[in-house]
Design a protein around this motif. Sequence first.
Motif, PDB file in Angstrom:
ATOM      1  N   SER A  29     107.910 -12.925  25.997  1.00 10.58           N
ATOM      2  CA  SER A  29     107.287 -12.019  25.044  1.00 10.58           C
ATOM      3  C   SER A  29     108.238 -10.926  24.593  1.00 10.58           C
ATOM      4  CB  SER A  29     106.042 -11.380  25.682  1.00 10.58           C
ATOM      5  OG  SER A  29     105.497 -10.401  24.821  1.00 10.58           O
ATOM      6  N   PHE A  30     108.135 -10.563  23.311  1.00 10.11           N
ATOM      7  CA  PHE A  30     108.954  -9.470  22.778  1.00 10.11           C
ATOM      8  C   PHE A  30     108.295  -8.114  23.014  1.00 10.11           C
ATOM      9  CE2 PHE A  30     106.390 -11.342  19.391  1.00 10.11           C
ATOM     10  CZ  PHE A  30     105.700 -10.247  18.899  1.00 10.11           C
ATOM     11  N   ARG A  31     107.123  -8.119  23.693  1.00  7.18           N
ATOM     12  CA  ARG A  31     106.434  -6.848  23.984  1.00  7.18           C
ATOM     13  C   ARG A  31     107.068  -6.092  25.146  1.00  7.18           C
ATOM     14  NH1 ARG A  31     101.194  -7.757  25.931  1.00  7.18           N
ATOM     15  NH2 ARG A  31     101.787  -9.888  26.503  1.00  7.18           N
ATOM     16  N   PHE A  32     107.794  -6.812  26.007  1.00  7.79           N
ATOM     17  CA  PHE A  32     108.388  -6.187  27.188  1.00  7.79           C
ATOM     18  C   PHE A  32     109.885  -6.421  27.202  1.00  7.79           C
ATOM     19  CE2 PHE A  32     104.278  -8.190  28.385  1.00  7.79           C
ATOM     20  CZ  PHE A  32     103.521  -7.033  28.508  1.00  7.79           C
ATOM     21  N   ASP A  33     110.611  -5.496  27.816  1.00  6.53           N
ATOM     22  CA  ASP A  33     112.037  -5.729  28.004  1.00  6.53           C
ATOM     23  C   ASP A  33     112.238  -6.516  29.295  1.00  6.53           C
ATOM     24  OD1 ASP A  33     114.704  -5.664  27.360  1.00  6.53           O
ATOM     25  OD2 ASP A  33     115.080  -3.769  28.395  1.00  6.53           O
ATOM     26  N   GLY A  34     113.128  -7.441  29.254  1.00  7.27           N
ATOM     27  CA  GLY A  34     113.441  -8.285  30.395  1.00  7.27           C
ATOM     28  C   GLY A  34     114.571  -9.205  30.010  1.00  7.27           C
ATOM     29  N   GLU A  35     114.969 -10.055  30.919  1.00 11.49           N
ATOM     30  CA  GLU A  35     116.036 -10.998  30.611  1.00 11.49           C
ATOM     31  C   GLU A  35     115.558 -12.030  29.596  1.00 11.49           C
ATOM     32  OE1 GLU A  35     117.651 -12.756  34.096  1.00 11.49           O
ATOM     33  OE2 GLU A  35     118.305 -10.851  34.947  1.00 11.49           O
ATOM     34  N   LEU A  36     116.474 -12.463  28.746  1.00 10.47           N
ATOM     35  CA  LEU A  36     116.174 -13.513  27.767  1.00 10.47           C
ATOM     36  C   LEU A  36     116.218 -14.859  28.487  1.00 10.47           C
ATOM     37  CD1 LEU A  36     118.201 -12.049  24.807  1.00 10.47           C
ATOM     38  CD2 LEU A  36     115.804 -12.784  24.634  1.00 10.47           C
ATOM     39  N   ASP A  37     115.097 -15.192  29.113  1.00 15.74           N
ATOM     40  CA  ASP A  37     115.040 -16.378  29.966  1.00 15.74           C
ATOM     41  C   ASP A  37     114.280 -17.510  29.271  1.00 15.74           C
ATOM     42  OD1 ASP A  37     114.518 -18.284  32.008  1.00 15.74           O
ATOM     43  OD2 ASP A  37     114.753 -16.746  33.538  1.00 15.74           O
ATOM     44  N   MET A  38     112.962 -17.452  29.308  1.00 16.56           N
ATOM     45  CA  MET A  38     112.048 -18.398  28.642  1.00 16.56           C
ATOM     46  C   MET A  38     112.000 -19.784  29.284  1.00 16.56           C
ATOM     47  SD  MET A  38     112.236 -17.583  24.573  1.00 16.56           S
ATOM     48  CE  MET A  38     112.517 -15.925  23.947  1.00 16.56           C
ATOM     49  N   ARG A  39     112.533 -19.954  30.484  1.00 15.83           N
ATOM     50  CA  ARG A  39     112.476 -21.265  31.143  1.00 15.83           C
ATOM     51  C   ARG A  39     111.126 -21.480  31.809  1.00 15.83           C
ATOM     52  NH1 ARG A  39     117.358 -20.735  35.174  1.00 15.83           N
ATOM     53  NH2 ARG A  39     116.391 -18.660  35.278  1.00 15.83           N
ATOM     54  N   ASN A  60     110.857 -24.135  33.725  1.00 14.86           N
ATOM     55  CA  ASN A  60     111.432 -24.590  34.988  1.00 14.86           C
ATOM     56  C   ASN A  60     112.623 -23.685  35.314  1.00 14.86           C
ATOM     57  OD1 ASN A  60     112.606 -25.842  37.145  1.00 14.86           O
ATOM     58  ND2 ASN A  60     112.915 -27.828  36.149  1.00 14.86           N
ATOM     59  N   LYS A  61     112.470 -22.831  36.304  1.00 17.03           N
ATOM     60  CA  LYS A  61     113.504 -21.850  36.611  1.00 17.03           C
ATOM     61  C   LYS A  61     114.793 -22.485  37.139  1.00 17.03           C
ATOM     62  CE  LYS A  61     110.226 -18.114  37.576  1.00 17.03           C
ATOM     63  NZ  LYS A  61     109.713 -17.184  38.614  1.00 17.03           N
ATOM     64  N   GLN A  62     114.731 -23.759  37.457  1.00 13.85           N
ATOM     65  CA  GLN A  62     115.925 -24.456  37.939  1.00 13.85           C
ATOM     66  C   GLN A  62     116.778 -24.989  36.790  1.00 13.85           C
ATOM     67  OE1 GLN A  62     114.316 -27.416  40.589  1.00 13.85           O
ATOM     68  NE2 GLN A  62     114.081 -25.971  42.275  1.00 13.85           N
ATOM     69  N   SER A  63     116.249 -24.937  35.591  1.00 15.54           N
ATOM     70  CA  SER A  63     117.002 -25.402  34.427  1.00 15.54           C
ATOM     71  C   SER A  63     118.166 -24.456  34.134  1.00 15.54           C
ATOM     72  CB  SER A  63     116.080 -25.479  33.213  1.00 15.54           C
ATOM     73  OG  SER A  63     116.800 -25.737  32.035  1.00 15.54           O
ATOM     74  N   ALA A  64     119.257 -24.995  33.615  1.00 14.41           N
ATOM     75  CA  ALA A  64     120.452 -24.183  33.339  1.00 14.41           C
ATOM     76  C   ALA A  64     120.378 -23.478  31.990  1.00 14.41           C
ATOM     77  CB  ALA A  64     121.700 -25.063  33.388  1.00 14.41           C
ATOM     78  N   LEU A  65     119.557 -23.998  31.083  1.00 13.15           N
ATOM     79  CA  LEU A  65     119.516 -23.456  29.723  1.00 13.15           C
ATOM     80  C   LEU A  65     118.492 -22.325  29.613  1.00 13.15           C
ATOM     81  CD1 LEU A  65     120.639 -23.771  26.836  1.00 13.15           C
ATOM     82  CD2 LEU A  65     118.722 -25.318  26.363  1.00 13.15           C
ATOM     83  N   THR A  66     118.960 -21.140  29.248  1.00 14.19           N
ATOM     84  CA  THR A  66     118.090 -19.993  29.017  1.00 14.19           C
ATOM     85  C   THR A  66     118.167 -19.590  27.542  1.00 14.19           C
ATOM     86  OG1 THR A  66     119.816 -18.371  29.444  1.00 14.19           O
ATOM     87  CG2 THR A  66     118.542 -19.142  31.356  1.00 14.19           C
ATOM     88  N   ALA A  67     117.278 -18.681  27.142  1.00 12.18           N
ATOM     89  CA  ALA A  67     117.316 -18.176  25.773  1.00 12.18           C
ATOM     90  C   ALA A  67     118.617 -17.433  25.509  1.00 12.18           C
ATOM     91  CB  ALA A  67     116.118 -17.266  25.516  1.00 12.18           C
ATOM     92  N   ALA A  68     119.105 -16.696  26.513  1.00 15.36           N
ATOM     93  CA  ALA A  68     120.368 -15.971  26.363  1.00 15.36           C
ATOM     94  C   ALA A  68     121.518 -16.935  26.107  1.00 15.36           C
ATOM     95  CB  ALA A  68     120.649 -15.135  27.610  1.00 15.36           C
TER      96      ALA A  68
END
Length: 302
Positions: free
Chosen positions: A114-124, A126-134
Motif C-alpha cells: 500500500s502507498f498509504r504507509f511507508d515501508g520497504e518496496l517489497d510486495m512479495r 511469497n517472502k522467499q521469492s528473490a524479486l521485490t518491487a524495489a
Amino acid sequence: METNTYHIPAMLSETIEGLNIKPDGVYVDVTFGGGGHSREILSHLNERGKLIAFDQDEDAIKNIIDDSRFTFVRSNFKYLKNFLRYHGIEHIDGILGDLGVSFHHFDEAERGFSFRFDGELDMRMNKQSALTAAKVLNTYSEEQLADIFYLYGELRNARRIASVIVRARAQEPFERIFPFVETLKPFYGKDKEKKDMARVFQALRIEVNKELEVLKQLLNQSMEALDTKGRLVVLTYHSLEDRLVKNFVRSGNIEGKIEKDFYGNVLSPLRAVNNKVITATDEEIANNPRARSAKLRIAEKV
C-alpha cells in the motif's frame, strides 16, 4: 486452535453455492488466506469429503484448520497438478480461487502493498521469492517498466512514468514507499492521485508475483484436474484477471479462441453457470469494502 482470520471472505454464500458441493467430494481452495472460504467448504463435507488448500504466504500458516479432512499446501497454486498427483488424487469436484489481496496485506506497512504507509518496496506474496518491487524499479529497463505500467496498470502515461523512475534511480535507488510515491506525485492531481497510484502499485504487484502467468497456469490445469460436472469458481478484483477468466470460461483456452461446430455452437469444455458476472450486494459492500470490486464467475466442466 485460535483462528487468526485476516480478512472477511468476499461473496461467501455465492461462492459456496457456486461450488455445488457434494458432501463426499474433493475440493481445492487455491487461495487459503484467512481460511474463511475453506471453513465454509468443510462445513458442507461429510467424513469422506476432502479439502486441499494452497497458500504461499507464511502468514496463512497461522490460520491452518485442525481437521483430518483438510490438507494445507504451502506453495503457489501454479503447482496444483503436481500436488494432486503427490496426494494420489486424479480428479477433483471443485476449485475455488479468491484472487484478491487481503486487507491484512494492505494494512501491514512492511509488506509494501500500500502507498498509504511507508515501508520497504517489497510486495512479495511469497517472502522467499528473490524479486521485490524495489528490484523491479531499480533494475528493469525503461522499456520494461513502461510495458508493466501500461499492460498491468493500464496507465496511458506509462512511458513518462518509466522515464522519471529511471532518472530518479540514477540519483538514488528506490528502497522505500514514500520516496517512490513523492517521485510520481507530479503526474497526478489531487482528484486522481489515489486511483492512479493504486494502478501503479497494482502493476508492480502483478509483476513481482507474476499474477497473470500463474492464473493462466491454474486455468489450464483446472481442465485436467476437474472431474465431469466439477465446478471452477473464481473471484477477481481487477479487469485483467476478470478478462482472462471470462475468456477462458467462454472458450476453454487461455487465448480465448472460440471454436464452433458445424451448427455454430461454441465448442468448450466448460459451461458458464452464471452467464452474467456476479457482484456483491450493497449490504455486503457496506460490511466488507473489499467486495466492492469483486467479480465472481462460475463454470462447470462438461
